[in-house]
Motif scaffolding. Sequence first.
Motif, PDB file in Angstrom:
ATOM      1  N   VAL A 240       0.813  -1.224   0.000  1.00 52.62           N
ATOM      2  CA  VAL A 240       0.000   0.000   0.000  1.00 52.62           C
ATOM      3  C   VAL A 240       0.846   1.273   0.000  1.00 52.62           C
ATOM      4  O   VAL A 240       0.330   2.348  -0.282  1.00 52.62           O
ATOM      5  N   ASN A 241       2.136   1.117   0.282  1.00 53.53           N
ATOM      6  CA  ASN A 241       2.995   2.307   0.201  1.00 53.53           C
ATOM      7  C   ASN A 241       3.696   2.411  -1.155  1.00 53.53           C
ATOM      8  O   ASN A 241       4.614   3.210  -1.330  1.00 53.53           O
ATOM      9  N   GLY A 242       3.255   1.605  -2.095  1.00 52.48           N
ATOM     10  CA  GLY A 242       3.796   1.706  -3.452  1.00 52.48           C
ATOM     11  C   GLY A 242       5.183   1.128  -3.600  1.00 52.48           C
ATOM     12  O   GLY A 242       5.897   1.414  -4.565  1.00 52.48           O
ATOM     13  N   LYS A 243       5.586   0.292  -2.616  1.00 49.79           N
ATOM     14  CA  LYS A 243       6.962  -0.228  -2.641  1.00 49.79           C
ATOM     15  C   LYS A 243       7.053  -1.649  -3.175  1.00 49.79           C
ATOM     16  O   LYS A 243       8.139  -2.238  -3.174  1.00 49.79           O
ATOM     17  N   LEU A 244       5.946  -2.207  -3.572  1.00 55.34           N
ATOM     18  CA  LEU A 244       5.974  -3.562  -4.133  1.00 55.34           C
ATOM     19  C   LEU A 244       6.232  -3.414  -5.637  1.00 55.34           C
ATOM     20  O   LEU A 244       5.325  -3.355  -6.459  1.00 55.34           O
ATOM     21  N   THR A 245       7.506  -3.304  -5.970  1.00 53.53           N
ATOM     22  CA  THR A 245       7.852  -2.943  -7.347  1.00 53.53           C
ATOM     23  C   THR A 245       8.666  -4.010  -8.072  1.00 53.53           C
ATOM     24  O   THR A 245       9.031  -3.824  -9.226  1.00 53.53           O
ATOM     25  N   SER A 246       8.941  -5.120  -7.374  1.00 56.49           N
ATOM     26  CA  SER A 246       9.722  -6.165  -8.044  1.00 56.49           C
ATOM     27  C   SER A 246       8.821  -7.305  -8.491  1.00 56.49           C
ATOM     28  O   SER A 246       8.126  -7.921  -7.673  1.00 56.49           O
ATOM     29  N   ALA A 247       8.868  -7.599  -9.771  1.00 53.16           N
ATOM     30  CA  ALA A 247       8.025  -8.673 -10.330  1.00 53.16           C
ATOM     31  C   ALA A 247       8.499 -10.044  -9.880  1.00 53.16           C
ATOM     32  O   ALA A 247       7.823 -11.053 -10.136  1.00 53.16           O
ATOM     33  N   THR A 248       9.661 -10.100  -9.198  1.00 51.33           N
ATOM     34  CA  THR A 248      10.124 -11.393  -8.680  1.00 51.33           C
ATOM     35  C   THR A 248      10.021 -11.454  -7.159  1.00 51.33           C
ATOM     36  O   THR A 248      10.617 -12.326  -6.525  1.00 51.33           O
ATOM     37  N   ASP A 249       9.270 -10.527  -6.580  1.00 53.00           N
ATOM     38  CA  ASP A 249       9.072 -10.546  -5.122  1.00 53.00           C
ATOM     39  C   ASP A 249       8.499 -11.914  -4.723  1.00 53.00           C
ATOM     40  O   ASP A 249       7.446 -12.325  -5.212  1.00 53.00           O
ATOM     41  N   PRO A 250       9.195 -12.638  -3.815  1.00 53.66           N
ATOM     42  CA  PRO A 250       8.751 -14.011  -3.501  1.00 53.66           C
ATOM     43  C   PRO A 250       7.356 -14.073  -2.896  1.00 53.66           C
ATOM     44  O   PRO A 250       6.606 -15.024  -3.159  1.00 53.66           O
ATOM     45  N   LYS A 251       6.982 -13.071  -2.119  1.00 55.90           N
ATOM     46  CA  LYS A 251       5.647 -13.109  -1.496  1.00 55.90           C
ATOM     47  C   LYS A 251       4.547 -12.817  -2.515  1.00 55.90           C
ATOM     48  O   LYS A 251       3.458 -13.403  -2.451  1.00 55.90           O
ATOM     49  N   LEU A 252       4.836 -11.926  -3.426  1.00 59.54           N
ATOM     50  CA  LEU A 252       3.851 -11.672  -4.488  1.00 59.54           C
ATOM     51  C   LEU A 252       3.669 -12.936  -5.335  1.00 59.54           C
ATOM     52  O   LEU A 252       2.539 -13.347  -5.644  1.00 59.54           O
ATOM     53  N   LEU A 253       4.791 -13.567  -5.677  1.00 59.79           N
ATOM     54  CA  LEU A 253       4.710 -14.790  -6.491  1.00 59.79           C
ATOM     55  C   LEU A 253       3.996 -15.900  -5.725  1.00 59.79           C
ATOM     56  O   LEU A 253       3.178 -16.633  -6.297  1.00 59.79           O
ATOM     57  N   ASP A 254       4.274 -15.994  -4.425  1.00 59.49           N
ATOM     58  CA  ASP A 254       3.600 -17.012  -3.611  1.00 59.49           C
ATOM     59  C   ASP A 254       2.094 -16.766  -3.603  1.00 59.49           C
ATOM     60  O   ASP A 254       1.290 -17.688  -3.780  1.00 59.49           O
ATOM     61  N   ALA A 255       1.707 -15.500  -3.390  1.00 55.02           N
ATOM     62  CA  ALA A 255       0.275 -15.162  -3.351  1.00 55.02           C
ATOM     63  C   ALA A 255      -0.396 -15.522  -4.681  1.00 55.02           C
ATOM     64  O   ALA A 255      -1.491 -16.110  -4.712  1.00 55.02           O
ATOM     65  N   LEU A 256       0.259 -15.191  -5.782  1.00 51.42           N
ATOM     66  CA  LEU A 256      -0.331 -15.492  -7.099  1.00 51.42           C
ATOM     67  C   LEU A 256      -0.420 -17.002  -7.322  1.00 51.42           C
ATOM     68  O   LEU A 256      -1.404 -17.496  -7.895  1.00 51.42           O
ATOM     69  N   ASN A 257       0.595 -17.733  -6.839  1.00 51.93           N
ATOM     70  CA  ASN A 257       0.538 -19.195  -6.993  1.00 51.93           C
ATOM     71  C   ASN A 257      -0.567 -19.814  -6.142  1.00 51.93           C
ATOM     72  O   ASN A 257      -1.237 -20.757  -6.583  1.00 51.93           O
ATOM     73  N   ILE A 258      -0.750 -19.286  -4.951  1.00 48.66           N
ATOM     74  CA  ILE A 258      -1.864 -19.768  -4.115  1.00 48.66           C
ATOM     75  C   ILE A 258      -3.186 -19.476  -4.825  1.00 48.66           C
ATOM     76  O   ILE A 258      -4.081 -20.324  -4.901  1.00 48.66           O
ATOM     77  N   PHE A 259      -3.282 -18.268  -5.348  1.00 53.02           N
ATOM     78  CA  PHE A 259      -4.533 -17.876  -6.012  1.00 53.02           C
ATOM     79  C   PHE A 259      -4.799 -18.770  -7.235  1.00 53.02           C
ATOM     80  O   PHE A 259      -5.934 -19.172  -7.504  1.00 53.02           O
ATOM     81  N   LYS A 260      -3.735 -19.111  -7.933  1.00 55.97           N
ATOM     82  CA  LYS A 260      -3.865 -19.985  -9.106  1.00 55.97           C
ATOM     83  C   LYS A 260      -4.448 -21.341  -8.676  1.00 55.97           C
ATOM     84  O   LYS A 260      -5.377 -21.868  -9.305  1.00 55.97           O
ATOM     85  N   LYS A 261      -3.919 -21.872  -7.589  1.00 52.12           N
ATOM     86  CA  LYS A 261      -4.405 -23.160  -7.090  1.00 52.12           C
ATOM     87  C   LYS A 261      -5.867 -23.039  -6.645  1.00 52.12           C
ATOM     88  O   LYS A 261      -6.707 -23.893  -6.944  1.00 52.12           O
ATOM     89  N   TYR A 262      -6.147 -21.955  -5.948  1.00 50.21           N
ATOM     90  CA  TYR A 262      -7.497 -21.652  -5.448  1.00 50.21           C
ATOM     91  C   TYR A 262      -8.499 -21.647  -6.612  1.00 50.21           C
ATOM     92  O   TYR A 262      -9.596 -22.203  -6.521  1.00 50.21           O
ATOM     93  N   LEU A 263      -8.083 -21.010  -7.709  1.00 44.54           N
ATOM     94  CA  LEU A 263      -8.982 -20.908  -8.870  1.00 44.54           C
ATOM     95  C   LEU A 263      -9.343 -22.278  -9.439  1.00 44.54           C
ATOM     96  O   LEU A 263     -10.384 -22.440 -10.071  1.00 44.54           O
ATOM     97  N   GLY A 264      -8.505 -23.256  -9.171  1.00 44.70           N
ATOM     98  CA  GLY A 264      -8.786 -24.607  -9.635  1.00 44.70           C
ATOM     99  C   GLY A 264     -10.001 -25.240  -8.946  1.00 44.70           C
ATOM    100  O   GLY A 264     -10.532 -26.253  -9.428  1.00 44.70           O
ATOM    101  N   TYR A 265     -10.455 -24.646  -7.853  1.00 46.12           N
ATOM    102  CA  TYR A 265     -11.607 -25.195  -7.121  1.00 46.12           C
ATOM    103  C   TYR A 265     -12.880 -24.362  -7.316  1.00 46.12           C
ATOM    104  O   TYR A 265     -13.894 -24.586  -6.673  1.00 46.12           O
TER     105      TYR A 265
END
Length: 449
Positions: A240-265
């Motif tokens: 929220v402070n505009g500092k999430l600027t790396s496309a390889t941020d491990p937590k962002l990637l983890d969140a997207l991977n969880i969401f991908k799995k979630y979408l499978g259900y």
Amino acid sequence: MGVAAAVVGAGVGWLAKPTPGPAPTATATATETATATITTTAKPAEAPVLEIYHWWTSGGEKAAIDALVKVFNQKYPEIAVLQSPVAGGAGYVMKAAMKSLVLAGEAPDAFQMHAGYEGKPYFDGGYLDPITDVWTQQGFEAVIPKVVQDMVKFGGDYYAVPVNIHRPNVVWYNKALLDKIGADPATLTTWDALTAACDKLVAAGTAHPVSLGDSGKWAATHALEQIMAGEGIDFYQDYVNGKLTSATDPKLLDALNIFKKYLGYVNPDHATLTWDEATARVIKGDAAFNVMGDWANGEFLVAKKVYGKDYGTFPPPGTAGVYGLVIDCFQHPKGVKHPENSRKWLTVVGSKDGQDAFNPLKGSISARTDANVSKYGPYQTAAIADFKAAKNMYPSVVHGSGAPEAFTAKLDDIMSAFVNTKDVTAAATAFTDAIKAASADYTTVWKLV
Ligand code: GAL
């Protein structure tokens, strides 16, 4: 604990500074003309009318706003309230329509708006009147928590009155379905445990255990936001402070991977359903889980379901003890047709009676610390306690509060593309690019830890 927001610098809004327009006319309707003729003061008479806009059109939402209007009319029986409800959850239709109305000088007397960044373009454009005097007269500061106060101030003045505090980070579940597979919701504290329960549900005959209704796109983004909150408050604070600027941020990637799995259900017809139709699937037992803000509780109540017996809730994994914030407000647009009635509306919106009529039906908790807790059902009684005990809070981005519009305007399209392609790399790149492109507009410094 809580949220502190400091505003720095000046934002770039979507509204240009207005040039002063003609004075508002007081003769738009026959009633107004009739009232004007019996007025003897120099000031034009104000018609006994209040026009408000909101997007509360689902069963629970409508019941709640009608209860609030009823309290207003008990106090001001002479004022006719004209509600203009614009269907589309989270205001995805109304927000755009309201911009056009405001730009055209046609703002209603008050309209639904979220606390935080959502009001900033209106403030920057000079389209709102300060209402610090209403806050002072009504003694709101003594009863509305500081975390909420800070989110409705711009440049040191109050510009909105909150009617509630909604919690976005909630998983709603169908108890009979969980009982059927012997799953204890208290154990669903990780995404692995939750998806394992989904696998059991599929094996037991619930083909699509997670319901989603993202016809307005935002409900998918809403789910991802809660997954992101589960990645940790420091991570969310950077976001929220505009500092999430790396496309390889491990937590962002983890969140997207969880969401991908979630979408499978998720139900394959998700793009054709509204949020409340998705909640209805859990109510009926066609799905077991729905990640949705606690406006969903209003739907369970309308369906006469009993909390703890028919349905229950738990925080999305990683968000226990953390309270997301979605705060609905009304404001005083400049130059409205019925300025006094607008102010009267704001006093009722912020009142104990108004909030204790609205929120028990809405699913939210009162924005006031002196709420009459006995009027709230078991879900909200627990939410009130959770709010008080929360170790951290965070402003929702998908509901307009946590990030500037330059970013949020792109967010739903990015997530909607992800829902279709499931391309984690592309989504992380688009997501962080959108944050970088909006960097000049991140004027609030959120302190969430
Ligand atoms: C949110 C709003 C809630 C609820 C929900 C679904 O943005 O704050 O009051 O109405 O949308 O429409």
